[in-house]
Every structure is written in C-alpha cells, then in structure tokens.
Enzyme design. Structure first.
Site, PDB file in Angstrom:
ATOM      1  N   GLU A  56       0.822  -1.201   0.000  1.00 52.67           N
ATOM      2  CA  GLU A  56       0.000   0.000   0.000  1.00 52.67           C
ATOM      3  C   GLU A  56       0.859   1.255   0.000  1.00 52.67           C
ATOM      4  O   GLU A  56       1.944   1.285   0.586  1.00 52.67           O
ATOM      5  CB  GLU A  56      -0.902   0.031   1.239  1.00 52.67           C
ATOM      6  CG  GLU A  56      -1.878  -1.134   1.304  1.00 52.67           C
ATOM      7  CD  GLU A  56      -2.640  -1.182   2.611  1.00 52.67           C
ATOM      8  OE1 GLU A  56      -3.742  -1.766   2.622  1.00 52.67           O
ATOM      9  OE2 GLU A  56      -2.135  -0.646   3.630  1.00 52.67           O
ATOM     10  N   GLN A 140       1.064  -4.092  19.537  1.00 53.01           N
ATOM     11  CA  GLN A 140       0.363  -2.812  19.573  1.00 53.01           C
ATOM     12  C   GLN A 140      -0.275  -2.554  20.932  1.00 53.01           C
ATOM     13  O   GLN A 140      -0.374  -1.409  21.386  1.00 53.01           O
ATOM     14  CB  GLN A 140      -0.698  -2.756  18.484  1.00 53.01           C
ATOM     15  CG  GLN A 140      -1.582  -1.521  18.475  1.00 53.01           C
ATOM     16  CD  GLN A 140      -0.855  -0.197  18.307  1.00 53.01           C
ATOM     17  OE1 GLN A 140      -1.348   0.850  18.707  1.00 53.01           O
ATOM     18  NE2 GLN A 140       0.328  -0.225  17.708  1.00 53.01           N
ATOM     19  N   ASP A 227      -9.086  -3.469   9.712  1.00 54.65           N
ATOM     20  CA  ASP A 227      -8.422  -2.408   8.959  1.00 54.65           C
ATOM     21  C   ASP A 227      -8.286  -2.711   7.471  1.00 54.65           C
ATOM     22  O   ASP A 227      -7.436  -2.156   6.798  1.00 54.65           O
ATOM     23  CB  ASP A 227      -7.040  -2.127   9.555  1.00 54.65           C
ATOM     24  CG  ASP A 227      -6.236  -3.408   9.746  1.00 54.65           C
ATOM     25  OD1 ASP A 227      -6.458  -4.361   8.991  1.00 54.65           O
ATOM     26  OD2 ASP A 227      -5.390  -3.452  10.654  1.00 54.65           O
ATOM     27  N   VAL A 293      -8.911   3.113  10.982  1.00 56.23           N
ATOM     28  CA  VAL A 293      -8.238   2.239  10.022  1.00 56.23           C
ATOM     29  C   VAL A 293      -6.828   2.735   9.701  1.00 56.23           C
ATOM     30  O   VAL A 293      -6.082   2.067   8.989  1.00 56.23           O
ATOM     31  CB  VAL A 293      -9.056   2.110   8.711  1.00 56.23           C
ATOM     32  CG1 VAL A 293     -10.396   1.465   8.989  1.00 56.23           C
ATOM     33  CG2 VAL A 293      -9.244   3.455   8.024  1.00 56.23           C
TER      34      VAL A 293
END
Length: 351
Positions: A56, A140, A227, A293
């Site tokens: 991405e 995370q 996400d 997201v």
C-alpha cells in the site's frame, strides 16, 4: 540535505525521548494536523493485492510538505523468518520536490497508531478514566497502554487474548511499568468495568469480537484491528448503539467497521470534533466508537514530528545503545533491553 532514519536510529530516538513522552508529543502533532484537516490534499490508500499479501501507498500533502508511506502486509513472511509488515516514509519540500526526510515507519507506525487512539480517547472518552480493556495483546497493545496512560491517565489494564503466550508477553514487557494488570479469561470479562476498550485482534473475516450485551453506558471503544475490506471486530449492533467517529470516510467505509453498515449510516469525522466544529460526546452516558483504520495524515504528522526531533536531539542520540535486530525493537523500547519479539506485528502496522 536529506535526513535518513533507519530502524536502529528510530529506536534510539524513541529511547532518548522516552516512550511515553514520545507518544504524547506525537499525539500533539497528529492533533495539530487533524485540526487543519481541510488544508490537506487527501486520498484513500492505494492498495496492490497479490496472493501472498498487499502493498500500500498512503500519500498526503499540504501547501508546503508532501509525505507518503509505503507499507506491506504479507502474513506468509513468518514462514521465512521475516516480519509480516514493514514500512518506510518520505517527507518532501513541495516547493523544490526535494525529500527532506526518509524514515523507517515499521516502528513509527506502531507508535502513531497508539498515539492516534489516545488522541481520540482524550476527545471522546469520559473524563477521569482509569481502566483500559485490551482485547488482543500483540505488540500494539503495549503501546496502546502507554499512550492511554500518557494522555488519559489510565492506571489499570484488563487484558484478554486467546493465545496465553501473548498475554504472558504483555505482562513480561510491562513489568515495572506501574500498571495494575488484570488477566481475564474472555472478552466479556476483560471489557467489564472498563472506561476505554481497545480491540486489536488477529481475527479474520467478519467477526463479532465485541457484542452489544458487553457494553455499558459511557464506554469508549477504539476499534483498530478491522483495517481492511472483509475484516471487522465489532457486531453491527455495537455501531448502532454508539456514536461512531472516523478518520476519512471514503477509506473507512471500505476498510473499517462501518463497511458492515448501509452507505448512509451516520458517522462523524474526528477532525471536525477536534476543530470544535462538531459535537463529540454529549453526555457521560454516551457510548463512543472510534472506527480507526489508519490514515495518511497521521503518517504525515509522524514524519513531521521525527523531522523536528532529529533536528533537536541528534547530538544526544549517540549516547543511546543501538538495537540491531528490528524484530527485537518492541521489547527493547518497553523493557530497556531486548526481551521479546513482536509476534503479532501485523496488528501494529496496518491500522
């Protein structure tokens, strides 16, 4: 001059500043850029899918700076001993086109995800919150806990993960951090009594990790694990019960929790709340949901922050021991030495 920040340099920079201060200051930069949201040229991330994963690009630009992040997600990489996700970013001068900063963003994305969650919680959660529920305890989760304490005053963390080893890692890395950590046996038990709930799970497909019957009036939810298209964590009725806040609707309607809802489902853009243009939480009884997201302006702000830090702290970075193995960065930052590997690193980066 173009400044280059590699993985080891980023780790040294965070340790120089201190992880919680880094998170708090980073949240401030993100908030600044959200408040001036209309100034940005924006677009949803550009994704190139293959059988093994996705690559991405996430660009954003204002009148003076252009930034982008490259990030991949390849779950098959673990079989070869590679990270599931890696990322780097560029910040460039619009006037000349020259890049002023090229930086690793594998670690930085983990930090900006947590900083963004905490920034949103400051705006949307009830005041005087103390209890955080973490559903999913990959890498995370550790940054989420530290960011929520730095910005919201969290002192108790209730955790649940279907993998006991992940909970053990969380507890091991957070030893000495000063939290009261409560390990629970289910999502329902973890959520019970929480002021803020963060979901960051590895579930695939349309999952309902959190259901409406688990909620209590006044809760704030950070949904960060869903996400990508086809991946969700919240039951649709959770969204109907709460007030839903998002980053960039054209991206969130495709990738976020609200992909489950009708195209006209009501949402509020978080930037408008931060800028004082729209109401956020109206009462202590509201259930608020940040359907996050990850958006390019957050990465833009993170790159700005690193650029400024490097200018101010470069002379001190030489005093910080290097961490050579990127797989060991999370444990090194949290515990002061290399103690753990980010076994669920894919949850950290993509959001």
């Amino acid at each position: 001059m173009t400044q280059f920040i590699g993985v080891a340099e980023m780790a040294k920079l965070v340790r120089t500043i201190g992880t919680e201060k880094f998170l708090a200051d980073l949240a401030g930069y993100i908030r600044e850029d959200f408040i001036r949201w209309p100034e940005f040229e924006k677009m949803a991330r550009i994704a190139s899918h293959s059988k093994n994963g996705v690559i991405e690009l996430m660009p954003a630009s204002d009148a003076s700076l252009y930034g982008f992040k490259y990030v991949n997600g390849h779950p098959v990489n673990t079989k070869a001993g590679l990270l599931t996700v890696t990322a780097f970013g560029v910040l460039a001068d619009v006037a000349t086109g020259y890049p002023t900063l090229i930086s690793e963003m594998t670690l930085l994305t983990a930090l900006r995800t947590a900083a963004t969650s905490a920034m949103a919680a400051v705006a949307l959660a009830r005041k005087n919150t103390h209890v955080l529920a973490l559903v999913g305890t990959g890498a995370q989760s550790e940054f989420q806990a530290l960011a929520m304490r730095a910005l919201c005053g969290i002192d108790t963390v209730r955790i649940y993960d279907p993998d006991p080893a992940a909970m053990e890692k969380f507890e091991r890395n957070m030893v000495g951090a000063g939290f009261l950590i409560v390990r629970t046996a289910s999502v329902r038990e973890a959520v019970r009594g929480a002021d803020i709930v963060t979901t960051a799970t590895a579930v695939k497909g349309r999952a309902a990790v959190v259901t409406p019957d688990m909620l209590a009036p006044g809760m704030h939810l950070n949904a960060i694990g869903g996400d990508c298209p086809g991946k969700t964590e919240l039951h649709p009725d959770v969204l109907r019960l709460g007030k839903v806040f998002v980053e960039y609707p054209p991206q969130t309607r495709i990738e976020g929790e609200i992909q489950q809802m009708d195209p006209d489902f009501g949402i509020t853009e978080l930037w408008s709340v931060l800028a004082g243009e729209t109401e956020g939480r109206a009462s202590a009884e509201d259930i608020t949901i940040f359907d996050s997201v990850g958006f390019a302006i957050e990465d833009f702000a993170a790159l700005r922050y690193v650029r400024d830090l490097v200018a101010n702290e470069a002379h001190e970075m030489d005093l910080i021991p290097a961490v050579d193995d990127p797989k060991d960065l999370f444990g090194a930052l949290l515990a002061g030495s290399v103690t753990a590997t980010p076994d669920k690193v894919e949850l950290v980066m993509v959001a």
